[in-house]
Design a protein around this motif. Structure first.
Motif, PDB file in Angstrom:
ATOM      1  N   SER A 215       0.827  -1.328   0.150  1.00  0.00           N
ATOM      2  CA  SER A 215      -0.094  -0.015   0.026  1.00  0.00           C
ATOM      3  C   SER A 215       0.738   1.162   0.107  1.00  0.00           C
ATOM      4  O   SER A 215       0.499   2.205  -0.529  1.00  0.00           O
ATOM      5  CB  SER A 215      -0.880   0.093   1.103  1.00  0.00           C
ATOM      6  OG  SER A 215      -0.215  -0.066   2.297  1.00  0.00           O
TER       7      SER A 215
ATOM      8  N   GLY B 126       0.687   7.217  -6.416  1.00  0.00           N
ATOM      9  CA  GLY B 126      -0.381   8.038  -6.860  1.00  0.00           C
ATOM     10  C   GLY B 126       0.104   9.612  -6.675  1.00  0.00           C
ATOM     11  O   GLY B 126      -0.394  10.402  -7.343  1.00  0.00           O
TER      12      GLY B 126
ATOM     13  N   ASP C 152       0.300   4.060  -2.673  1.00  0.00           N
ATOM     14  CA  ASP C 152      -0.253   5.582  -2.146  1.00  0.00           C
ATOM     15  C   ASP C 152       0.921   6.588  -2.864  1.00  0.00           C
ATOM     16  O   ASP C 152       0.766   7.759  -3.134  1.00  0.00           O
ATOM     17  CB  ASP C 152      -0.142   5.808  -0.825  1.00  0.00           C
ATOM     18  CG  ASP C 152      -1.356   4.978  -0.327  1.00  0.00           C
ATOM     19  OD1 ASP C 152      -2.288   4.977  -1.122  1.00  0.00           O
ATOM     20  OD2 ASP C 152      -1.232   4.648   0.894  1.00  0.00           O
TER      21      ASP C 152
ATOM     22  N   SER D  87      -9.561   6.210   1.726  1.00  0.00           N
ATOM     23  CA  SER D  87      -8.905   7.072   2.742  1.00  0.00           C
ATOM     24  C   SER D  87      -9.081   8.618   2.022  1.00  0.00           C
ATOM     25  O   SER D  87      -9.446   8.553   0.984  1.00  0.00           O
ATOM     26  CB  SER D  87      -7.640   7.053   3.024  1.00  0.00           C
ATOM     27  OG  SER D  87      -6.605   7.053   1.980  1.00  0.00           O
TER      28      SER D  87
ATOM     29  N   TYR E   6     -10.925   5.612 -12.536  1.00  0.00           N
ATOM     30  CA  TYR E   6     -10.812   6.532 -11.356  1.00  0.00           C
ATOM     31  C   TYR E   6     -11.970   7.307 -10.902  1.00  0.00           C
ATOM     32  O   TYR E   6     -12.405   6.878  -9.633  1.00  0.00           O
ATOM     33  CB  TYR E   6      -9.843   7.519 -11.568  1.00  0.00           C
ATOM     34  CG  TYR E   6      -8.416   7.243 -11.670  1.00  0.00           C
ATOM     35  CD1 TYR E   6      -7.993   6.983 -10.685  1.00  0.00           C
ATOM     36  CD2 TYR E   6      -7.554   7.583 -12.793  1.00  0.00           C
ATOM     37  CE1 TYR E   6      -6.444   6.491 -10.490  1.00  0.00           C
ATOM     38  CE2 TYR E   6      -6.238   7.128 -12.596  1.00  0.00           C
ATOM     39  CZ  TYR E   6      -5.782   6.592 -11.470  1.00  0.00           C
ATOM     40  OH  TYR E   6      -4.383   6.499 -11.223  1.00  0.00           O
TER      41      TYR E   6
ATOM     42  N   ALA F 278      -5.247   0.672  -6.602  1.00  0.00           N
ATOM     43  CA  ALA F 278      -5.953   1.785  -5.452  1.00  0.00           C
ATOM     44  C   ALA F 278      -7.303   1.266  -5.127  1.00  0.00           C
ATOM     45  O   ALA F 278      -7.692   1.103  -3.982  1.00  0.00           O
ATOM     46  CB  ALA F 278      -5.890   2.965  -6.188  1.00  0.00           C
TER      47      ALA F 278
ATOM     48  N   GLU G  62      -6.760  10.756   1.499  1.00  0.00           N
ATOM     49  CA  GLU G  62      -5.811  10.997   0.771  1.00  0.00           C
ATOM     50  C   GLU G  62      -5.919  10.353  -0.915  1.00  0.00           C
ATOM     51  O   GLU G  62      -5.701  10.851  -1.734  1.00  0.00           O
ATOM     52  CB  GLU G  62      -4.372  10.527   1.258  1.00  0.00           C
ATOM     53  CG  GLU G  62      -4.029  11.229   2.447  1.00  0.00           C
ATOM     54  CD  GLU G  62      -4.757  11.063   3.763  1.00  0.00           C
ATOM     55  OE1 GLU G  62      -5.398  10.126   3.671  1.00  0.00           O
ATOM     56  OE2 GLU G  62      -4.739  11.807   4.907  1.00  0.00           O
ATOM     57  N   ARG G  63      -6.405   9.069  -0.542  1.00  0.00           N
ATOM     58  CA  ARG G  63      -6.546   8.315  -1.967  1.00  0.00           C
ATOM     59  C   ARG G  63      -7.790   8.616  -2.613  1.00  0.00           C
ATOM     60  O   ARG G  63      -7.748   8.766  -3.875  1.00  0.00           O
ATOM     61  CB  ARG G  63      -6.849   6.731  -1.538  1.00  0.00           C
ATOM     62  CG  ARG G  63      -5.634   5.934  -0.829  1.00  0.00           C
ATOM     63  CD  ARG G  63      -5.854   4.899  -0.309  1.00  0.00           C
ATOM     64  NE  ARG G  63      -4.598   4.268   0.373  1.00  0.00           N
ATOM     65  CZ  ARG G  63      -4.636   3.245   1.255  1.00  0.00           C
ATOM     66  NH1 ARG G  63      -5.815   2.623   1.853  1.00  0.00           N
ATOM     67  NH2 ARG G  63      -3.590   2.802   1.680  1.00  0.00           N
TER      68      ARG G  63
ATOM     69  N   HIS H 226      -1.715   1.774 -11.198  1.00  0.00           N
ATOM     70  CA  HIS H 226      -2.092   2.611  -9.990  1.00  0.00           C
ATOM     71  C   HIS H 226      -3.698   2.482  -9.629  1.00  0.00           C
ATOM     72  O   HIS H 226      -4.331   2.405  -8.584  1.00  0.00           O
ATOM     73  CB  HIS H 226      -1.655   3.995 -10.129  1.00  0.00           C
ATOM     74  CG  HIS H 226      -2.304   4.955  -8.823  1.00  0.00           C
ATOM     75  ND1 HIS H 226      -3.354   5.693  -8.924  1.00  0.00           N
ATOM     76  CD2 HIS H 226      -1.607   4.761  -7.494  1.00  0.00           C
ATOM     77  CE1 HIS H 226      -3.483   5.970  -7.869  1.00  0.00           C
ATOM     78  NE2 HIS H 226      -2.771   5.594  -6.806  1.00  0.00           N
TER      79      HIS H 226
ATOM     80  N   TRP I 297     -16.055   4.984  -0.828  1.00  0.00           N
ATOM     81  CA  TRP I 297     -15.293   6.279  -0.844  1.00  0.00           C
ATOM     82  C   TRP I 297     -15.992   7.205  -0.605  1.00  0.00           C
ATOM     83  O   TRP I 297     -15.381   8.273  -0.098  1.00  0.00           O
ATOM     84  CB  TRP I 297     -14.498   5.780  -2.116  1.00  0.00           C
ATOM     85  CG  TRP I 297     -13.484   5.056  -2.502  1.00  0.00           C
ATOM     86  CD1 TRP I 297     -13.670   3.600  -2.324  1.00  0.00           C
ATOM     87  CD2 TRP I 297     -12.263   5.047  -3.029  1.00  0.00           C
ATOM     88  NE1 TRP I 297     -12.235   3.218  -2.490  1.00  0.00           N
ATOM     89  CE2 TRP I 297     -11.519   3.904  -2.939  1.00  0.00           C
ATOM     90  CE3 TRP I 297     -11.561   6.350  -3.295  1.00  0.00           C
ATOM     91  CZ2 TRP I 297     -10.059   4.036  -3.391  1.00  0.00           C
ATOM     92  CZ3 TRP I 297     -10.390   6.298  -3.722  1.00  0.00           C
ATOM     93  CH2 TRP I 297      -9.497   5.073  -3.722  1.00  0.00           C
TER      94      TRP I 297
END
Length: 237
Positions: A110, A117, A114, A156, A192, A150, A158-159, A146, A201
């Motif tokens: 992970s 990204g 991260d 999260s 995405y 992901a 940040e993600r 990615h 999310w």
């Protein structure tokens, strides 16, 4: 003196001086490069972990050129700290650390996902300062990997923000200049957007907004309207 003499015992002193990175970052970096054969490479890595700003630029760029096997895992996971000056070396890190090989592996950890990204978002906005995604040959493969990895991680803030930044970049005309396979840009963009539309999310993003997280607030004010993010749409049920 420290850049011209060869006393191995000076390495610890050079490391300490290097911590004053805004003043002596370039000097300490050059001094350690002259001592690669006697511990200079490890000292550069030690210093890179501890400096910020311009000092980090000098040291990370040096690590990209000395071909240190020991430094590669760190560069893949910790080289960028989110500072604006990361733009000067993000592309160099991606190339020197063989990012494509690492992120297209079957099960990257992970931390690697991260940091990948973060690297991609920095390169997406590096025009005039460093390598952009359009000038990074493996960009399409790295973006696709990615996005895939992901999606296997827990959501999260940040993600979520990184996925939104990359989705917004892929909508720009500049993204068309990336060397895509047929249908590649549309496939990754859709990937995405699918992440950003997932219930779990969206829940995380809404919680961040309610808590006043500055990155989510920025996202709502800048990128969310063009992306039509369900997380911030009233009456989205």
């Amino acid at each position: 003196m420290l850049t011209t003499v060869w006393d191995d015992d000076d390495i610890e002193l050079i490391k300490t001086i290097g911590l004053l990175s805004n003043y002596f970052g370039p000097l300490a970096t050059r001094a350690l490069e002259r001592r690669l054969w006697c511990g200079g490479s490890d000292a550069l890595l030690w210093l890179a972990e501890r400096v910020t700003g311009w000092g980090r630029v000098y040291v990370v760029e040096s690590l990209c050129t000395v071909d240190s096997t020991a430094a590669r895992p760190w560069m893949l996971r910790r080289a960028c700290d989110g500072d604006y000056l990361n733009r000067y070396f993000a592309g160099k890190v991606a190339t020197a650390a063989h990012l494509q090989e690492a992120i297209t592996a079957a099960n990257p950890d992970s931390e690697l996902v991260d940091h990948t990204g973060l690297l991609l978002t920095i390169m997406a906005d590096s025009g005039g300062t460093g390598t952009t995604l359009e000038h990074y040959p493996p960009a399409s493969a790295v973006l696709e990997a990615h996005c895939e990895h992901a999606g296997r991680l827990e959501p999260s803030i940040e993600r979520f923000v990184i996925a939104a930044q990359l989705a917004e970049h892929l909508q720009r005309p500049a993204a068309e200049r990336i060397a895509w396979p047929e249908g590649g840009r549309e496939r990754v963009l859709s990937g995405y957007l699918s992440l950003l539309d997932r219930d779990d999310w969206c829940t995380v993003a809404r919680a961040g907004l309610a808590a006043g997280d500055h990155s989510v607030t920025w996202l709502v004010e800048t990128l969310a309207p063009s992306l039509g993010l369900r997380a911030f749409t009233v009456n989205d049920e």
